[in-house]
Each structure stands twice: as C-alpha cells, then as structure tokens.
Design a protein around this motif. Sequence first.
Motif, PDB file in Angstrom:
ATOM      1  N   GLY A   1       0.808  -1.207   0.000  1.00 16.30           N
ATOM      2  CA  GLY A   1       0.000   0.000   0.000  1.00 16.30           C
ATOM      3  C   GLY A   1       0.843   1.260   0.000  1.00 16.30           C
TER       4      GLY A   1
ATOM      5  N   LYS B   1       5.311   9.301   2.037  1.00 18.88           N
ATOM      6  CA  LYS B   1       3.865   9.145   1.906  1.00 18.88           C
ATOM      7  C   LYS B   1       3.167   9.426   3.238  1.00 18.88           C
ATOM      8  CE  LYS B   1       0.791   6.054  -0.627  1.00 18.88           C
ATOM      9  NZ  LYS B   1       0.685   6.876  -1.831  1.00 18.88           N
TER      10      LYS B   1
ATOM     11  N   SER C   1      -3.377   8.995   2.438  1.00 21.68           N
ATOM     12  CA  SER C   1      -3.528   7.533   2.378  1.00 21.68           C
ATOM     13  C   SER C   1      -3.685   6.924   3.762  1.00 21.68           C
ATOM     14  CB  SER C   1      -2.296   6.911   1.713  1.00 21.68           C
ATOM     15  OG  SER C   1      -2.168   7.408   0.419  1.00 21.68           O
TER      16      SER C   1
ATOM     17  N   LYS D   1      -7.137   7.399   5.195  1.00 21.78           N
ATOM     18  CA  LYS D   1      -8.109   6.547   4.507  1.00 21.78           C
ATOM     19  C   LYS D   1      -7.907   5.090   4.874  1.00 21.78           C
ATOM     20  CE  LYS D   1      -7.176   8.406   0.427  1.00 21.78           C
ATOM     21  NZ  LYS D   1      -7.238   8.672  -1.015  1.00 21.78           N
ATOM     22  N   LEU D   2      -6.635   4.697   4.993  1.00 23.58           N
ATOM     23  CA  LEU D   2      -6.337   3.311   5.350  1.00 23.58           C
ATOM     24  C   LEU D   2      -6.833   3.000   6.756  1.00 23.58           C
ATOM     25  CD1 LEU D   2      -3.851   0.948   4.479  1.00 23.58           C
ATOM     26  CD2 LEU D   2      -3.297   1.782   6.740  1.00 23.58           C
TER      27      LEU D   2
ATOM     28  N   LEU E   1     -13.592   0.864   9.905  1.00 21.43           N
ATOM     29  CA  LEU E   1     -14.942   0.533   9.414  1.00 21.43           C
ATOM     30  C   LEU E   1     -15.103  -0.971   9.230  1.00 21.43           C
ATOM     31  CD1 LEU E   1     -16.303   3.002   6.746  1.00 21.43           C
ATOM     32  CD2 LEU E   1     -16.536   3.004   9.210  1.00 21.43           C
TER      33      LEU E   1
ATOM     34  N   LEU F   1     -17.758  -2.857  11.572  1.00 23.83           N
ATOM     35  CA  LEU F   1     -18.948  -3.489  10.984  1.00 23.83           C
ATOM     36  C   LEU F   1     -18.868  -5.004  11.126  1.00 23.83           C
ATOM     37  CD1 LEU F   1     -19.357  -1.254   7.810  1.00 23.83           C
ATOM     38  CD2 LEU F   1     -20.916  -1.386   9.749  1.00 23.83           C
TER      39      LEU F   1
ATOM     40  N   VAL G   1     -22.088   3.010  15.682  1.00 23.91           N
ATOM     41  CA  VAL G   1     -21.618   2.438  14.416  1.00 23.91           C
ATOM     42  C   VAL G   1     -22.072   3.317  13.251  1.00 23.91           C
ATOM     43  CG1 VAL G   1     -21.927   0.493  12.817  1.00 23.91           C
ATOM     44  CG2 VAL G   1     -21.442   0.055  15.227  1.00 23.91           C
ATOM     45  N   GLY G   2     -23.338   3.703  13.256  1.00 30.72           N
ATOM     46  CA  GLY G   2     -23.864   4.550  12.187  1.00 30.72           C
ATOM     47  C   GLY G   2     -23.138   5.878  12.111  1.00 30.72           C
TER      48      GLY G   2
ATOM     49  N   VAL H   1     -19.585   5.432  10.726  1.00 25.76           N
ATOM     50  CA  VAL H   1     -19.627   5.219   9.272  1.00 25.76           C
ATOM     51  C   VAL H   1     -19.799   6.566   8.562  1.00 25.76           C
ATOM     52  CG1 VAL H   1     -21.024   4.289   7.380  1.00 25.76           C
ATOM     53  CG2 VAL H   1     -20.432   2.831   9.318  1.00 25.76           C
TER      54      VAL H   1
ATOM     55  N   LEU I   1     -17.062   8.206   6.022  1.00 29.26           N
ATOM     56  CA  LEU I   1     -17.337   8.518   4.611  1.00 29.26           C
ATOM     57  C   LEU I   1     -17.097  10.001   4.346  1.00 29.26           C
ATOM     58  CD1 LEU I   1     -20.464   6.286   3.918  1.00 29.26           C
ATOM     59  CD2 LEU I   1     -18.097   5.892   3.260  1.00 29.26           C
TER      60      LEU I   1
ATOM     61  N   GLU J   1     -10.152  13.014  -0.269  1.00 30.42           N
ATOM     62  CA  GLU J   1     -10.018  13.016  -1.726  1.00 30.42           C
ATOM     63  C   GLU J   1      -9.982  14.452  -2.251  1.00 30.42           C
ATOM     64  OE1 GLU J   1     -10.388  10.112  -4.098  1.00 30.42           O
ATOM     65  OE2 GLU J   1      -9.605   9.095  -2.318  1.00 30.42           O
TER      66      GLU J   1
ATOM     67  N   GLU K   1      -6.637  15.985  -1.528  1.00 32.13           N
ATOM     68  CA  GLU K   1      -5.594  15.436  -2.403  1.00 32.13           C
ATOM     69  C   GLU K   1      -5.696  16.013  -3.808  1.00 32.13           C
ATOM     70  OE1 GLU K   1      -4.918  11.105  -0.239  1.00 32.13           O
ATOM     71  OE2 GLU K   1      -6.203  11.248  -2.017  1.00 32.13           O
ATOM     72  N   ARG K   2      -6.941  16.163  -4.298  1.00 34.50           N
ATOM     73  CA  ARG K   2      -7.119  16.741  -5.639  1.00 34.50           C
ATOM     74  C   ARG K   2      -6.597  18.172  -5.658  1.00 34.50           C
ATOM     75  NH1 ARG K   2     -11.892  13.906  -5.820  1.00 34.50           N
ATOM     76  NH2 ARG K   2     -13.104  15.673  -5.077  1.00 34.50           N
TER      77      ARG K   2
ATOM     78  N   GLU L   1      -2.901  18.216  -5.782  1.00 35.04           N
ATOM     79  CA  GLU L   1      -2.312  17.769  -7.044  1.00 35.04           C
ATOM     80  C   GLU L   1      -2.325  18.850  -8.106  1.00 35.04           C
ATOM     81  OE1 GLU L   1      -4.257  14.180  -8.243  1.00 35.04           O
ATOM     82  OE2 GLU L   1      -3.385  13.083  -6.555  1.00 35.04           O
TER      83      GLU L   1
ATOM     84  N   MET M   1      -1.171   4.768  -4.494  1.00 34.71           N
ATOM     85  CA  MET M   1      -2.358   4.118  -3.917  1.00 34.71           C
ATOM     86  C   MET M   1      -3.629   4.825  -4.366  1.00 34.71           C
ATOM     87  SD  MET M   1      -3.249   3.520   0.023  1.00 34.71           S
ATOM     88  CE  MET M   1      -4.496   2.400   0.576  1.00 34.71           C
TER      89      MET M   1
ATOM     90  N   ARG N   1      -8.300   5.140  -7.952  1.00 35.75           N
ATOM     91  CA  ARG N   1      -9.134   5.937  -8.849  1.00 35.75           C
ATOM     92  C   ARG N   1      -9.424   5.221 -10.157  1.00 35.75           C
ATOM     93  NH1 ARG N   1      -6.753  11.559  -7.706  1.00 35.75           N
ATOM     94  NH2 ARG N   1      -7.652  11.472  -5.643  1.00 35.75           N
TER      95      ARG N   1
ATOM     96  N   ALA O   1     -20.715  -0.011   3.314  1.00 37.12           N
ATOM     97  CA  ALA O   1     -20.503   0.620   4.630  1.00 37.12           C
ATOM     98  C   ALA O   1     -21.750   1.385   5.057  1.00 37.12           C
ATOM     99  CB  ALA O   1     -19.300   1.552   4.578  1.00 37.12           C
TER     100      ALA O   1
ATOM    101  N   GLY P   1     -23.867   0.406   8.245  1.00 36.25           N
ATOM    102  CA  GLY P   1     -23.990   1.400   9.318  1.00 36.25           C
ATOM    103  C   GLY P   1     -25.435   1.748   9.604  1.00 36.25           C
ATOM    104  N   ALA P   2     -26.223   1.928   8.533  1.00 34.19           N
ATOM    105  CA  ALA P   2     -27.627   2.314   8.718  1.00 34.19           C
ATOM    106  C   ALA P   2     -28.403   1.189   9.396  1.00 34.19           C
ATOM    107  CB  ALA P   2     -28.248   2.659   7.365  1.00 34.19           C
TER     108      ALA P   2
ATOM    109  N   ALA Q   1     -27.170  -0.990  11.343  1.00 27.61           N
ATOM    110  CA  ALA Q   1     -26.690  -1.083  12.735  1.00 27.61           C
ATOM    111  C   ALA Q   1     -27.483  -0.134  13.626  1.00 27.61           C
ATOM    112  CB  ALA Q   1     -25.206  -0.776  12.801  1.00 27.61           C
ATOM    113  N   VAL Q   2     -27.795   1.061  13.088  1.00 28.89           N
ATOM    114  CA  VAL Q   2     -28.581   2.019  13.878  1.00 28.89           C
ATOM    115  C   VAL Q   2     -29.941   1.414  14.208  1.00 28.89           C
ATOM    116  CG1 VAL Q   2     -29.658   4.295  13.870  1.00 28.89           C
ATOM    117  CG2 VAL Q   2     -27.390   3.991  12.868  1.00 28.89           C
TER     118      VAL Q   2
END
Lengths: 203, 216
Positions: A34, A41, A52, A55-56, A62, A66, A171-172, A175, A179, A186, A189-190, A193, B1, B6, B19, B23-24, B26-27
């Motif tokens: 990775g 990095k 990275s 995100k990793l 997650l 889960l 948990v919800g 998550v 996200l 992202e 990072e964009r 770049e 990576m 991408r 995910a 997650g939903a 789980a709620v």
Amino acid sequence: MMAPFYEFGRLGEGTSLLIAVLLGIAFGWFLEQGGIGNARKLSGQFYFTDLSVLKLMFSAILTAMLGLFWLSWAGLLDLSRVYVPETFIVPQLVGGLVFGVGFATGGLCPGTSCVAAATGRKDGIALIAGMLAGVFVFGEAFPAIGGFADSTARGALTLPQALGLSYGTVVGVVVAVALGAFAGAEWLERRAERPARPMKVVA
Amino acid sequence: MTTDARRRPGIERALAIAAVVGGALAVVAGSPTRATRGSVDVTELARIVEHEEDHVTAVELARWIRDDKPRLRVLDIRADSEFADFHIPGARRVPLAEIARMPLDSSATYVLYSEGGTHAAQGWFLLRARGVKNVFFLRGGLYEWLEEVMNPRVASTTPQAQRDSIRALTLWFGGKMQVVDSASATTVPSVLDGALSAPHMSDTRAAIKKIRRRAC
C-alpha cells in the motif's frame, strides 16, 4: 483473528506464536504494497497532500467495526470476550502528543517503521532504535512517573458507554464520519495535485 | 495508492455503499447482541427491599383492582393449567422467561404473583433490572389472595366499619367473609372447613383445593 481459538485453548502457545508471525508478515507485506512503508507518503498526511494513512486507518476501523457488530449480532462472536484497552485520559493525551510528534518528524509509526526496516530503509531502523530507547526510558522512569501514568483512569471505556448511545447508533455515526473523511481527503488530495497552485507544499 | 484506487471507482463505490448499508442497519439493530441485558442499582434495590417497598399485600392489590388503578398490569407467572384453574381477575399469564423479553410500558404499574412468593420476587428483580420502576409482587402469592381477599376470617371483636369494608371487598371479588372467635381469626389455614358454601364459589373452591393439596 486467532483470538477465539487461543482463548478457548484450541491453539497452544507455540502454534499461536507461529500464527502471529505469519499474520505479522502478511500485515507488513500489505502495508508495504500500500506504500505505507514510505516515510514521504506518511508525512504527506501532515501536509494534507497525501491522506492515504487516514483513509487506510478509517477503512480498517470501518471493516473491523462493521465486522464485529454484525458477527456479534449473528451470534458468531462474543463481544464481551474482545479485549478493550483501558482509558487513562490525561496520560494518553500526553502519550498521543509524543507519538504524533515522533510520527510527523520521523514519518513512520511503530508498525510502518518495522516494515521500512524490513525493506532495508535506514530511517526505519533508526526509528525502531528510537522506539526501543523510548520503551527503555519509560520503563526506567516508571517509579517516578507511574502515578501520572495511572491517573484519570476510566477503565475499559467504550464510545457507547461514554456517550450514552446504543452500539448501533455509534456504528452509524462512525460510518458517516468515515465517509465524510474519505470525501474530504479526496478533495484535499485533488487540491494538492493541482500544479498551478502557488501554495502547494513540498512534502 | 490513490491513483490505483481511482482507476477502480466501481469498487470504491460498492465498498462505500456496503458501509452505508451496514452502518444504517446497525442504527436500526441498536444492539450487537440479541440477549436482553439489564442493569440494577444494587444499593437502591437493597434499600427498596429493606423498606418493604417491593411488594403489595393481597388486600392492597384487591383495592387497586377494584378501584381501577390506572395502568395496572397484573401478571400471573404460574403454569398455563394453573392459570386456567384460577387466577386473580384481570391478570395476564406471562411465563418468567417471557418477562425477560416482553415489551414494557414504563409508565405502568406491574404486580407479579405466583403460587407462593418466590417466583414473583424473582420476576420483580427481572423487571427492575429491565428498568421498570413501578413493580411489586404479591408476597404471600395466591395463598395470601385466597386467605385475605377471597375467604377472610374476621374476628367478632373487629370494629363494624372495618368488617364492612373487608366484606365489601371480598364480595366484589365473589368471595365470602367469615366471622370467627378472635382466637381463630388469624391466618390458620382453614379455608375449606365448609365455609365456602355459596354456589358461585364452586370453581374457586376447586381451585383452592387443588392449590392446598399441592402446598401441604
């Protein structure tokens, strides 16, 4: 992964150690693949040019979260037998700060420094030496700082307990946060770049 | 990576959707275990038991039922056949195992009873552990109900007003009060000494006989 088998005595000490070595090698191999064995990095994390690691880590959290939740729900896993490290608020804040400074300046964390050392990187070897020195100093100094290290103890505290929410709600929320963090990473990072931006930081 | 990832936006999207769904759900699921877990404040519970605030007497329960106490739930935790033989009016049969799972109304007053007092007391503990505040049990169980409400023996020396009150309550439930010499007005179990002669009592009498046989 091997915890339930070891807990229930299906695996002996020797077999468990052997499996641990195999798991460790696999862990290192995937980290290296990775690109996480590269200090540049990892340092990019702190300059918002390469997220990275974030995100990793969030992906791992997650997946594990889960997995644990639904395996327990399905009756395949006993959550009460999963070890929860104890919380010591102030000592862990201080420890986190020391860890963060070392991570940002050295560019590697304990796991990745081992990976870097295994691939022959000198900075990895130097960081492992530093880590062992730190462990030694902490151990020797423990009689003096032991009182502090044990202060503000909260026991095996979990987020559902601390926030007074159900496991499912936490948990919800995690998550959703993850996200959001992925999308934000992202975007950062964009932005990094884009070549024409004068504010681009050299990592 | 990042560049590798991408090139496969489909996988990323699929993982993100997985995910979100995980997650939903789980709620909605709430708890990762399907076992019902309760917790009790042990000190509080000990205080309640010590102050005898954990149970009601049969006469108190009878008054609650007669006066239509709001949101009163009387739960009978004996076997089905025993419930069919005889039960306190308005009671609902709930097995002890069901008490651990059944949906609860936190504003209701629960009264548990069994044949004696033991199972009801255990049920009381289960409901307390599940967070119900207003929960009581009939300490003497159905025996107490039969002796104090259905077939009370009142001493002839008891004041008339008190005797009338007991008689009224007993009649309301279809029982029969007996006036006896003060010496035998206590809790001597002599319910079946021919005192139950009223025809409408036959079902109850059979039930009492059955219970008595088991108890002795």
